[in-house]
Design a protein around this motif. Structure first.
Motif, PDB file in Angstrom:
ATOM      1  N   THR A 104       0.823  -1.208   0.000  1.00  0.00           N
ATOM      2  CA  THR A 104       0.000   0.000   0.000  1.00  0.00           C
ATOM      3  C   THR A 104       0.859   1.261   0.000  1.00  0.00           C
ATOM      4  O   THR A 104       0.331   2.366  -0.082  1.00  0.00           O
ATOM      5  CB  THR A 104      -0.930   0.033   1.231  1.00  0.00           C
ATOM      6  N   ASP A 105       2.162   1.098   0.065  1.00  0.00           N
ATOM      7  CA  ASP A 105       3.069   2.238   0.218  1.00  0.00           C
ATOM      8  C   ASP A 105       3.240   3.039  -1.074  1.00  0.00           C
ATOM      9  O   ASP A 105       3.112   2.525  -2.175  1.00  0.00           O
ATOM     10  CB  ASP A 105       4.436   1.768   0.741  1.00  0.00           C
ATOM     11  N   ARG A 106       3.534   4.288  -0.923  1.00  0.00           N
ATOM     12  CA  ARG A 106       3.701   5.232  -2.030  1.00  0.00           C
ATOM     13  C   ARG A 106       4.863   4.837  -2.933  1.00  0.00           C
ATOM     14  O   ARG A 106       4.766   4.916  -4.161  1.00  0.00           O
ATOM     15  CB  ARG A 106       3.937   6.641  -1.444  1.00  0.00           C
ATOM     16  N   ALA A 107       5.974   4.414  -2.365  1.00  0.00           N
ATOM     17  CA  ALA A 107       7.161   4.079  -3.161  1.00  0.00           C
ATOM     18  C   ALA A 107       6.872   2.947  -4.144  1.00  0.00           C
ATOM     19  O   ALA A 107       7.295   3.002  -5.309  1.00  0.00           O
ATOM     20  CB  ALA A 107       8.331   3.713  -2.248  1.00  0.00           C
ATOM     21  N   THR A 108       6.158   1.921  -3.713  1.00  0.00           N
ATOM     22  CA  THR A 108       5.820   0.804  -4.603  1.00  0.00           C
ATOM     23  C   THR A 108       4.913   1.275  -5.725  1.00  0.00           C
ATOM     24  O   THR A 108       5.118   0.928  -6.894  1.00  0.00           O
ATOM     25  CB  THR A 108       5.164  -0.351  -3.817  1.00  0.00           C
ATOM     26  N   LYS A 109       3.913   2.080  -5.387  1.00  0.00           N
ATOM     27  CA  LYS A 109       3.004   2.596  -6.421  1.00  0.00           C
ATOM     28  C   LYS A 109       3.758   3.453  -7.434  1.00  0.00           C
ATOM     29  O   LYS A 109       3.525   3.339  -8.642  1.00  0.00           O
ATOM     30  CB  LYS A 109       1.876   3.405  -5.785  1.00  0.00           C
ATOM     31  N   GLU A 110       4.662   4.292  -6.979  1.00  0.00           N
ATOM     32  CA  GLU A 110       5.422   5.148  -7.893  1.00  0.00           C
ATOM     33  C   GLU A 110       6.336   4.342  -8.806  1.00  0.00           C
ATOM     34  O   GLU A 110       6.561   4.713  -9.953  1.00  0.00           O
ATOM     35  CB  GLU A 110       6.213   6.194  -7.103  1.00  0.00           C
ATOM     36  N   TRP A 111       6.870   3.247  -8.314  1.00  0.00           N
ATOM     37  CA  TRP A 111       7.704   2.361  -9.129  1.00  0.00           C
ATOM     38  C   TRP A 111       6.839   1.582 -10.113  1.00  0.00           C
ATOM     39  O   TRP A 111       7.167   1.465 -11.291  1.00  0.00           O
ATOM     40  CB  TRP A 111       8.460   1.398  -8.203  1.00  0.00           C
ATOM     41  N   PHE A 112       5.752   1.029  -9.604  1.00  0.00           N
ATOM     42  CA  PHE A 112       4.936   0.092 -10.362  1.00  0.00           C
ATOM     43  C   PHE A 112       4.039   0.738 -11.422  1.00  0.00           C
ATOM     44  O   PHE A 112       3.998   0.279 -12.568  1.00  0.00           O
ATOM     45  CB  PHE A 112       4.073  -0.735  -9.391  1.00  0.00           C
ATOM     46  N   LEU A 113       3.270   1.741 -11.078  1.00  0.00           N
ATOM     47  CA  LEU A 113       2.213   2.249 -11.958  1.00  0.00           C
ATOM     48  C   LEU A 113       2.693   2.670 -13.351  1.00  0.00           C
ATOM     49  O   LEU A 113       2.079   2.274 -14.347  1.00  0.00           O
ATOM     50  CB  LEU A 113       1.423   3.365 -11.270  1.00  0.00           C
ATOM     51  N   PRO A 114       3.784   3.425 -13.498  1.00  0.00           N
ATOM     52  CA  PRO A 114       4.227   3.774 -14.855  1.00  0.00           C
ATOM     53  C   PRO A 114       4.664   2.558 -15.677  1.00  0.00           C
ATOM     54  O   PRO A 114       4.379   2.467 -16.870  1.00  0.00           O
ATOM     55  CB  PRO A 114       5.407   4.726 -14.627  1.00  0.00           C
ATOM     56  N   ARG A 115       5.335   1.611 -15.045  1.00  0.00           N
ATOM     57  CA  ARG A 115       5.768   0.394 -15.756  1.00  0.00           C
ATOM     58  C   ARG A 115       4.551  -0.440 -16.170  1.00  0.00           C
ATOM     59  O   ARG A 115       4.506  -1.008 -17.256  1.00  0.00           O
ATOM     60  CB  ARG A 115       6.707  -0.432 -14.882  1.00  0.00           C
ATOM     61  N   LYS A 136      -7.347   3.950  -2.534  1.00  0.00           N
ATOM     62  CA  LYS A 136      -7.486   2.553  -2.086  1.00  0.00           C
ATOM     63  C   LYS A 136      -6.698   1.566  -2.959  1.00  0.00           C
ATOM     64  O   LYS A 136      -6.832   0.359  -2.818  1.00  0.00           O
ATOM     65  CB  LYS A 136      -8.969   2.183  -2.068  1.00  0.00           C
ATOM     66  N   ARG A 137      -5.859   2.084  -3.853  1.00  0.00           N
ATOM     67  CA  ARG A 137      -5.073   1.234  -4.756  1.00  0.00           C
ATOM     68  C   ARG A 137      -4.054   0.423  -3.975  1.00  0.00           C
ATOM     69  O   ARG A 137      -3.355   0.946  -3.098  1.00  0.00           O
ATOM     70  CB  ARG A 137      -4.370   2.121  -5.782  1.00  0.00           C
ATOM     71  N   VAL A 138      -3.970  -0.873  -4.278  1.00  0.00           N
ATOM     72  CA  VAL A 138      -2.954  -1.752  -3.709  1.00  0.00           C
ATOM     73  C   VAL A 138      -2.203  -2.434  -4.850  1.00  0.00           C
ATOM     74  O   VAL A 138      -2.706  -2.530  -5.966  1.00  0.00           O
ATOM     75  CB  VAL A 138      -3.560  -2.818  -2.754  1.00  0.00           C
ATOM     76  N   VAL A 139      -1.006  -2.876  -4.562  1.00  0.00           N
ATOM     77  CA  VAL A 139      -0.182  -3.578  -5.547  1.00  0.00           C
ATOM     78  C   VAL A 139       0.162  -4.945  -4.968  1.00  0.00           C
ATOM     79  O   VAL A 139       0.604  -5.044  -3.823  1.00  0.00           O
ATOM     80  CB  VAL A 139       1.112  -2.780  -5.858  1.00  0.00           C
ATOM     81  N   PHE A 140      -0.068  -5.989  -5.770  1.00  0.00           N
ATOM     82  CA  PHE A 140       0.287  -7.350  -5.364  1.00  0.00           C
ATOM     83  C   PHE A 140       1.674  -7.669  -5.928  1.00  0.00           C
ATOM     84  O   PHE A 140       1.920  -7.481  -7.113  1.00  0.00           O
ATOM     85  CB  PHE A 140      -0.665  -8.402  -5.940  1.00  0.00           C
TER      86      PHE A 140
END
Length: 172
Positions: A104-115, A136-140
């Protein structure tokens, strides 16, 4: 025992996908079936877009959805990827068992979403990232444990759908 793809389709063990085939499939395919254990014990599955990077599957959902909540109870999942809908030759599939972590952390979302937006071919990548970047976005993150099954129909005559029989020699 017959010849696979010529006489029968009984023993398909020799048609397992090799490392190069898996790498190509996971690079090209954009969708998978994400299989998880629903609360109450029933198996559940959803079709999801994915990114395969750093040897792991990366997917996204919204907190509160069944598959996102199920991972909190049981992180064991299976990710099934098929070549259907890709430009790849033959029929290919791989089912990978893994363990999921929900970020749920910001760093993971910033890394993941553009890729992720680039992988799925978003027409307007920045706009897609903006839409995905919701509160509410999560990354698995799914770390593979083992390959449960794989198949590469290119390894048999006729792509596994009744190709031409090998010529038989007749002596007179």
């Amino acid at each position: 025992m017959g010849r696979i793809g010529v006489d029968d389709l009984e023993d398909l063990r020799s048609l397992r996908m090799d490392d190069d085939g898996r790498t190509e499939l996971l690079r090209v395919a954009t969708e998978c079936v994400f299989v998880f254990s629903e609360p109450g014990g029933w198996p559940g599955g959803v079709v999801m877009s994915f990114l395969f990077e750093e040897g792991k599957f990366w997917l996204t959902a919204v907190a509160g959805r069944t598959h996102a909540e199920a991972l909190r109870l049981d992180p064991r999942v299976t990710v099934v990827v098929s070549s259907q809908g890709t430009p790849l030759q033959g029929r290919r599939m791989v089912a990978v068992r893994g363990v999921a972590v929900v970020h749920t952390d910001r760093a993971t979302k910033e890394w993941f979403l553009p890729r992720f937006a680039a992988k799925v071919g978003a027409a307007a990548s920045e706009e897609f990232v903006r839409l995905l970047d919701s509160p509410k976005r999560v990354v698995f993150e799914v770390t593979p444990v083992r390959i449960a099954a794989s198949h590469d129909s290119r390894k048999m005559p006729g792509d596994g759908r009744g190709g031409p029989r090998a010529e038989t020699s007749t002596e007179e």
